[in-house]
Design a protein around this motif. Structure first.
Motif, short mmCIF file in Angstrom:
data_model
loop_
_atom_site.label_atom_id
_atom_site.label_comp_id
_atom_site.label_asym_id
_atom_site.label_seq_id
_atom_site.Cartn_x
_atom_site.Cartn_y
_atom_site.Cartn_z
N PRO A 44 0.80 -1.22 0.00
CA PRO A 44 0.00 0.00 0.00
C PRO A 44 0.83 1.27 0.00
O PRO A 44 0.52 2.22 -0.71
N GLU A 45 1.91 1.29 0.80
CA GLU A 45 2.69 2.53 0.86
C GLU A 45 3.43 2.78 -0.44
O GLU A 45 3.71 3.92 -0.81
N LEU A 46 3.73 1.72 -1.20
CA LEU A 46 4.36 1.90 -2.51
C LEU A 46 3.35 2.40 -3.52
O LEU A 46 3.65 3.29 -4.33
N ALA A 47 2.15 1.85 -3.51
CA ALA A 47 1.11 2.31 -4.44
C ALA A 47 0.78 3.78 -4.19
O ALA A 47 0.44 4.52 -5.11
N ARG A 48 0.90 4.20 -2.92
CA ARG A 48 0.55 5.57 -2.59
C ARG A 48 1.68 6.55 -2.83
O ARG A 48 1.50 7.62 -3.39
N THR A 49 2.91 6.18 -2.41
CA THR A 49 4.03 7.13 -2.42
C THR A 49 5.08 6.84 -3.47
O THR A 49 5.86 7.71 -3.82
N GLY A 50 5.12 5.61 -3.97
CA GLY A 50 6.16 5.25 -4.92
C GLY A 50 7.48 4.91 -4.25
O GLY A 50 8.45 4.59 -4.92
N LYS A 51 7.55 4.98 -2.92
CA LYS A 51 8.78 4.69 -2.20
C LYS A 51 8.82 3.23 -1.79
O LYS A 51 7.82 2.66 -1.37
N VAL A 52 10.00 2.64 -1.89
CA VAL A 52 10.13 1.22 -1.57
C VAL A 52 11.00 1.03 -0.34
O VAL A 52 11.81 1.89 0.02
N SER A 53 10.83 -0.12 0.31
CA SER A 53 11.64 -0.52 1.45
C SER A 53 11.62 -2.03 1.48
O SER A 53 10.85 -2.67 0.73
N PRO A 54 12.43 -2.67 2.33
CA PRO A 54 12.36 -4.13 2.43
C PRO A 54 10.96 -4.64 2.73
O PRO A 54 10.57 -5.74 2.30
N LEU A 55 10.16 -3.86 3.48
CA LEU A 55 8.81 -4.29 3.80
C LEU A 55 7.90 -4.35 2.56
O LEU A 55 6.87 -5.03 2.57
N THR A 56 8.29 -3.65 1.50
CA THR A 56 7.55 -3.75 0.24
C THR A 56 7.52 -5.19 -0.24
O THR A 56 6.50 -5.69 -0.72
N ASP A 57 8.66 -5.87 -0.12
CA ASP A 57 8.73 -7.28 -0.52
C ASP A 57 7.93 -8.18 0.42
O ASP A 57 7.39 -9.19 -0.01
N VAL A 58 7.88 -7.80 1.69
CA VAL A 58 7.11 -8.59 2.66
C VAL A 58 5.64 -8.64 2.24
O VAL A 58 5.01 -9.69 2.25
N PHE A 59 5.10 -7.49 1.87
CA PHE A 59 3.70 -7.42 1.46
C PHE A 59 3.44 -8.30 0.24
O PHE A 59 2.49 -9.10 0.21
N ALA A 60 4.28 -8.18 -0.77
CA ALA A 60 4.11 -8.98 -1.98
C ALA A 60 4.27 -10.47 -1.68
O ALA A 60 3.58 -11.32 -2.26
N PHE A 61 5.18 -10.79 -0.75
CA PHE A 61 5.38 -12.20 -0.40
C PHE A 61 4.13 -12.78 0.25
O PHE A 61 3.81 -13.96 0.07
N GLY A 62 3.40 -11.95 1.01
CA GLY A 62 2.15 -12.42 1.60
C GLY A 62 1.17 -12.87 0.54
O GLY A 62 0.54 -13.94 0.65
N PHE A 63 1.03 -12.08 -0.52
CA PHE A 63 0.15 -12.47 -1.62
C PHE A 63 0.67 -13.73 -2.31
O PHE A 63 -0.11 -14.60 -2.72
N PHE A 64 1.99 -13.82 -2.44
CA PHE A 64 2.59 -14.98 -3.09
C PHE A 64 2.27 -16.27 -2.33
O PHE A 64 1.92 -17.30 -2.93
N ILE A 65 2.37 -16.23 -1.00
CA ILE A 65 2.03 -17.41 -0.19
C ILE A 65 0.60 -17.84 -0.46
O ILE A 65 0.30 -19.04 -0.66
N LEU A 66 -0.31 -16.89 -0.47
CA LEU A 66 -1.73 -17.22 -0.69
C LEU A 66 -1.94 -17.79 -2.08
O LEU A 66 -2.75 -18.71 -2.27
N GLU A 67 -1.24 -17.26 -3.07
CA GLU A 67 -1.31 -17.82 -4.42
C GLU A 67 -0.96 -19.29 -4.43
O GLU A 67 -1.66 -20.12 -5.02
N VAL A 68 0.19 -19.60 -3.83
CA VAL A 68 0.71 -20.96 -3.87
C VAL A 68 -0.18 -21.93 -3.09
O VAL A 68 -0.44 -23.05 -3.53
#
Length: 545
Positions: free
Chosen positions: A387-411
């Protein structure tokens, strides 16, 4: 330029040293036969070939007529050089150094000099091909391209020798194309007048800032040949980032995947390539190697190892062409989840600099039965963006954490993050899983193709971790190192905080993102957005411990 006289037609030039003089006839004489002497002539007005520091060199063309008059018919001085660079000649040497460089600075990237060398003596220390050659020099007298002096006949295509020390007038054409970064050199008799259509010498010139990246760069010609001209039959896939082609490198016969990317306009090509090469230095057993890159005009081509069996999404929810893909059992899925997770602490914490993946998803995981899965990506995909990337365009290691959560649910669920529902609305996978958790029916979301054959404890752990990582509140996210500790059983996973709202609605109420594109996203998760961000190509994350 010793023991020889050189005559060039007068242009807007200015003799700077040695015996260079403009004769009454209008011809320029560079040397007068004095041994061990070098002379220089420069353009009267400096020509700026860069619009600003850090930008690429502009395209340019030059042409001149010369004649080398030797003291003896079969013996002359070394030669003449047309150069582009600074007019500081205080430390240069004559003879084999051609008044261009010296023994100490030859080959230094800081020379910032380009030269077209017409040389009549073979210097083996510089690997000259013979004693009558035309070469292209960049910062060094060891050329980047060389050819015996001559020209190609436009009518027959035959090659004709020309003797540099013939004393006759000959013409040289030098053309640099900034788009392809190619320098082309033509050479012929003055009496012919016309420029030959086939260049005598051509080379791809790397700018000074690319020198340190040299081993990672491929020529466009090699990638063009490898992919058979980027024909559709070699196309592996495409998305918002561009197209990916299968190729076979012409020399090594190595199978590769070539991704064509248009770099973001807000990021200079220098910074873009620097980031790619930095990521190419990543060394981790769960990461596929980024082999290199090629740049051409506004396009960047990335070269990866090729895996024949395709991406993970084809196994999770393949289309008609992928029905032959065997469904993954739970042990394979859990191994993939752990494998993808295990590479991220390295890039977030252990590498020389922090690298954010930015696009962890099933379609970016290359999977081969019996081998480690590997991922590649270019830009983030909505539905996976924090969410913070979609809003601000700024990235951090937590950006990957969020995407990884979706990835787990996909698998675990075998479903895409955003799907078309029966009532023509959009179904968010995370909300669907959350709803079943609230009903204490979490196992009902597991991929039906597993037919109940799974470790219930591992499945519940994975699903809860997926919800925790994809929570709309960044404060709820664990680090990837903590994620690995949960997956390995080294630390108990915290209980989820109950909520009566969907994650997407909670995110909107908190003004955290999940923007309108996510809520109305197409079911194809490979649809990338136009979200502006620098490219972070992490090469690959692979199977578990």
């Amino acid at each position: 330029m010793s023991c020889t006289s050189y005559l060039i037609r007068k242009v807007l030039i200015f003799p700077t040293d040695g015996t260079a003089v403009v004769q009454p006839s209008g011809l320029l004489e560079l040397t007068n036969g004095t041994a061990q002497l070098s002379s220089h002539v420069v353009h009267r007005t400096p020509l700026r070939l860069r619009r600003s520091p850090g930008n690429g060199v502009r395209s340019f063309s030059a042409s001149f007529v010369f004649g080398i008059i030797p003291p003896y018919s079969d013996l002359s001085g070394h030669g003449i050089v047309f150069f582009v660079g600074k007019d500081n000649f205080s430390a240069v040497l004559p003879s084999q150094y051609l008044g261009l460089l010296n023994s100490a600075n030859n080959g230094n990237a800081t020379n910032h000099i380009f030269g077209v060398e017409l040389d009549a003596i073979q210097s083996k220390e510089f690997q000259d091909p013979d004693d009558n050659h035309v070469v292209i020099d960049v910062n060094s007298l060891q050329s980047i391209a060389a050819r015996h002096a001559g020209y190609y006949d436009d009518k027959t295509g035959a090659f004709h020798d020309l003797l540099l020390i013939s004393g006759k007038a000959m013409q040289v054409w030098v053309d640099y194309d900034s788009g392809s970064t190619q320098i082309m050199l033509d050479y012929g008799w003055l009496k012919n007048g016309a420029k030959p259509s086939t260049p005598l010498v051509y080379a791809e010139v790397r700018e000074d800032w690319e020198v340190e990246f040299g081993p990672h760069r491929f020529t466009y010609k090699d990638l063009f040949r490898a992919t058979e001209g980027f024909k559709n039959k070699t196309l592996l896939g495409f998305g918002g980032f561009g197209r990916v082609y299968k190729g076979v490198l012409p020399k090594s016969k190595l199978e590769v995947a070539v991704k064509k990317v248009s770099h973001e306009s807000r990021q200079g090509i220098k910074e873009f390539v620097a980031e790619v090469v930095t990521i190419g230095r990543l060394r981790h057993r769960n990461m596929v190697q980024l082999l290199g890159y090629c740049r051409r005009k506004g396009e960047l081509l990335l070269v990866y190892d090729y895996m024949s069996n395709g991406s993970l999404d084809k196994y999770l929810y393949g289309g008609s062409k992928d029905k032959e893909k065997t469904a993954l059992d739970w042990a394979q899925r859990f191994r993939i989840i752990k494998g993808v997770a295990s590479g991220l602490p390295y890039t977030h914490e252990d590498f020389e600099q922090v690298i954010i993946h930015r696009d962890i998803k099933a379609s970016n995981v290359l999977y081969d039965h019996g081998a480690d899965p590997q991922t590649t990506h270019v830009v983030g995909t909505m539905g996976y963006l924090a969410p913070e990337l979609a809003r601000t365009g700024k990235v951090s290691p937590l950006t990957d954490v969020f995407a990884f959560g979706f990835f787990i649910l996909e698998v675990a669920c075998g479903r895409r993050p955003v799907e078309q529902a029966m009532n023509d609305s959009r179904l968010m996978l995370v909300d669907w899983v959350l709803e079943h958790w609230q009903k204490e029916a979490l196992l009902e979301v597991v991929d039906a193709r597993l037919d109940g054959n799974y470790d219930a404890g591992e499945v519940v752990l994975a699903l809860k971790l997926g919800l925790m990582c994809s929570h709309p509140m960044p404060g709820a996210w664990p680090s990837m190192r903590q994620v690995m500790q949960y997956l390995e059983g080294d630390m108990p996973i915290p209980e989820l905080t109950p909520t009566q709202m969907s994650f997407s609605m909670l995110a909107l109420m908190q003004s955290q993102g999940f923007d309108s594109f996510v809520l109305s996203a197409a079911s194809d998760p490979s649809s990338a957005t136009n979200t502006t961000m620098t490219m972070g190509t992490i090469s690959g994350l692979s199977g578990g411990r």
